[in-house]
Design an enzyme around this catalytic site. Structure first.
Site, PDB file in Angstrom:
ATOM      1  N   TYR A   1       4.515  -9.240   7.752  1.00 54.73           N
ATOM      2  CA  TYR A   1       4.184  -7.829   7.969  1.00 54.73           C
ATOM      3  C   TYR A   1       4.412  -7.433   9.411  1.00 54.73           C
ATOM      4  O   TYR A   1       4.256  -8.244  10.329  1.00 54.73           O
ATOM      5  CB  TYR A   1       2.698  -7.562   7.661  1.00 54.73           C
ATOM      6  CG  TYR A   1       2.306  -7.863   6.243  1.00 54.73           C
ATOM      7  CD1 TYR A   1       2.288  -6.852   5.283  1.00 54.73           C
ATOM      8  CD2 TYR A   1       1.938  -9.153   5.864  1.00 54.73           C
ATOM      9  CE1 TYR A   1       1.920  -7.126   3.974  1.00 54.73           C
ATOM     10  CE2 TYR A   1       1.567  -9.435   4.561  1.00 54.73           C
ATOM     11  CZ  TYR A   1       1.558  -8.425   3.615  1.00 54.73           C
ATOM     12  OH  TYR A   1       1.201  -8.700   2.334  1.00 54.73           O
ATOM     13  N   TYR A  57      -5.419  -9.651   2.310  1.00 54.78           N
ATOM     14  CA  TYR A  57      -5.639  -8.242   2.653  1.00 54.78           C
ATOM     15  C   TYR A  57      -5.369  -8.114   4.154  1.00 54.78           C
ATOM     16  O   TYR A  57      -6.209  -8.475   4.978  1.00 54.78           O
ATOM     17  CB  TYR A  57      -7.071  -7.827   2.336  1.00 54.78           C
ATOM     18  CG  TYR A  57      -7.420  -7.857   0.862  1.00 54.78           C
ATOM     19  CD1 TYR A  57      -6.800  -6.996  -0.041  1.00 54.78           C
ATOM     20  CD2 TYR A  57      -8.366  -8.744   0.369  1.00 54.78           C
ATOM     21  CE1 TYR A  57      -7.125  -7.002  -1.394  1.00 54.78           C
ATOM     22  CE2 TYR A  57      -8.707  -8.760  -0.988  1.00 54.78           C
ATOM     23  CZ  TYR A  57      -8.083  -7.889  -1.860  1.00 54.78           C
ATOM     24  OH  TYR A  57      -8.406  -7.901  -3.191  1.00 54.78           O
ATOM     25  N   ASP A 113       0.838  -1.193   0.000  1.00 56.11           N
ATOM     26  CA  ASP A 113       0.000   0.000   0.000  1.00 56.11           C
ATOM     27  C   ASP A 113       0.879   1.251   0.000  1.00 56.11           C
ATOM     28  O   ASP A 113       2.040   1.214   0.401  1.00 56.11           O
ATOM     29  CB  ASP A 113      -0.897   0.020   1.242  1.00 56.11           C
ATOM     30  CG  ASP A 113      -1.961  -1.076   1.189  1.00 56.11           C
ATOM     31  OD1 ASP A 113      -2.306  -1.523   0.078  1.00 56.11           O
ATOM     32  OD2 ASP A 113      -2.428  -1.489   2.265  1.00 56.11           O
TER      33      ASP A 113
END
Ligand SMILES: [Zn+2]
Ligand SMILES: [Zn+2]
Length: 402
Positions: free
Chosen positions: A292, A364, A228
């Site tokens: 992440y 996501y 992103d």
């Protein structure tokens, strides 16, 4: 050559009637027989054995004697470009092809070679001698398309491909140039005339340095997935292929370029090395899991033991994700199924927590945390029964096996 002459002897040449053929066009009628000869040599051998009228050629109207001149035009056209390999292609006049095909069926020849194949090869050989570079049939740097009817040559300059891994050290820049939504790139008040949503991008930082040296006309960055805009890309970085369109130069100082990119303070690359269009296809078949780092704010706060317990329960569970509401305007509303492969809580500090998760390709991650109003289920927010806001997201690792 006996093969060629034997086949010529079995041909009924009376069907040619008054039509004359040049040596090359005569030999080309048997062009796929016997190796290591030019069609012109085949034609001379045939003419010594059978009766065929010589004179202005009915088929090519003199084209087979123009190869030297055409090759010189190609060589001149290639001069301003830096390249290692080339290929010659051509546009053959439809009338020549029609005459050629009718002749094949009238004479009943079984192994003819088309004019186009001869022209490409013969001009290609001559260009090779003139420019001292090799033809390449799979992946040439430049393709020269010869149009003999107009003594014209068009060049298709193939893109330069370079690969590496990039790290994005700052938030707020997208991976690729993002045209302004209002003006579609023309420039307006909203984008202050830049035509872009963001002042720069990973692509532009990397490409600017390569463009300066290669003098290309355009560029594209192909990434193994994308992060992103507000996420950093850390760790070993993300694999990418940079495509430079119509480069004047292909031998650029890669180490120097890497050094200058890395001075940007925003984007770093580990290296730049030669790549191909095929590598782009491989990149797009991304199945790599990603790790992440997430900073999340709970409202109301949750105690650490509960966060650890509920996050651990999410690991390896099937998670259904409907297309996030934030991307619904550009993607179809479907449901994908992904899994968390691993998760750990690094710290919980009041309402804030830092967690690390490893998830399947295409997960996501923000939605996995906040739940997207139930569009992702289960989610951390749903398990904890509190609101979860993602404050920071970084990609720490891409597990692509490299
Ligand atoms: Zn001819
Ligand atoms: Zn605009």
């Amino acid at each position: 050559m006996e093969e060629v002459v034997a086949a010529a002897r079995q041909t009924d040449w009376s069907r040619l009637a008054e039509r004359a053929l040049c040596d090359a066009c005569l030999g080309r009628l048997f062009g796929k027989l016997g190796h290591g000869h030019t069609n012109e040599a085949r034609g001379r051998a045939i003419r010594a054995a059978v009766e065929v009228r010589d004179g202005p050629c009915w088929l090519c109207r003199g084209l087979t004697s123009e190869y030297d001149g055409l090759a010189a035009i190609v060589a001149r056209k290639l001069e301003p470009w830096e390249y290692d390999t080339f290929l010659v292609g051509s546009k053959i006049d439809a009338e020549i092809s029609a005459r050629e095909e009718s002749l094949w069926s009238e004479l009943g020849v079984a192994h003819p070679e088309p004019m186009k194949a001869e022209l490409n090869r013969e001009v290609g050989k001559r260009v090779c001698d003139l420019v001292k570079r090799e033809p390449n049939f799979e992946n040439p740097d430049i393709v020269a398309i010869v149009d003999p009817a107009f003594d014209h040559v068009d060049l298709q300059v193939n893109s330069l491909f370079l690969q590496g891994r990039y790290r994005k050290l700052v938030r707020g820049i997208p991976q690729t140039r993002w045209p302004c939504r209002r003006c579609q790139g023309k420039g307006c008040d909203r984008c202050h005339g830049t035509g872009k949503m963001y002042e720069t991008s990973v692509e532009e930082v990397i490409a600017a340095e390569v463009m300066r040296e290669s003098e290309g006309t355009g560029h594209a960055l192909h990434g193994m997935g994308r992060e992103d805009v507000d996420a950093r890309m850390l760790g070993r970085g993300r694999p990418f292929v940079l495509e430079i369109r119509e480069p004047r130069k292909r031998h650029v100082d890669l180490a120097g370029i890497v050094e200058r990119i890395n001075r940007s303070g925003r984007v770093e690359v580990d290296r730049l090395e030669p790549s191909t269009r095929r590598d782009v296809v491989d990149l797009k078949e991304d199945r790599a899991a990603k790790t992440y780092r997430i900073v999340v704010r709970f409202s109301p706060p949750v105690d650490e033991a509960k966060v650890k317990k509920e996050l651990a329960l999410l690991v390896a569970q099937p998670i259904a994700q409907r297309t996030p509401s934030r991307v619904l305007h550009r993607r179809a509303d479907t449901t994908r199924h992904r899994r968390l492969q691993d998760a750990s809580v690094l710290r919980v500090d009041g309402a804030l927590a830092e967690i690390h998760v490893t998830a399947d390709a295409g997960t996501y991650v923000k939605e996995l945390v906040h739940g997207d109003q139930g569009r992702t289920a289960p989610s951390l927010a749903e398990r904890l029964g509190v609101g979860c806001e993602v404050l920071e997201l970084d990609v720490l690792e891409i597990h692509d096996g490299a």
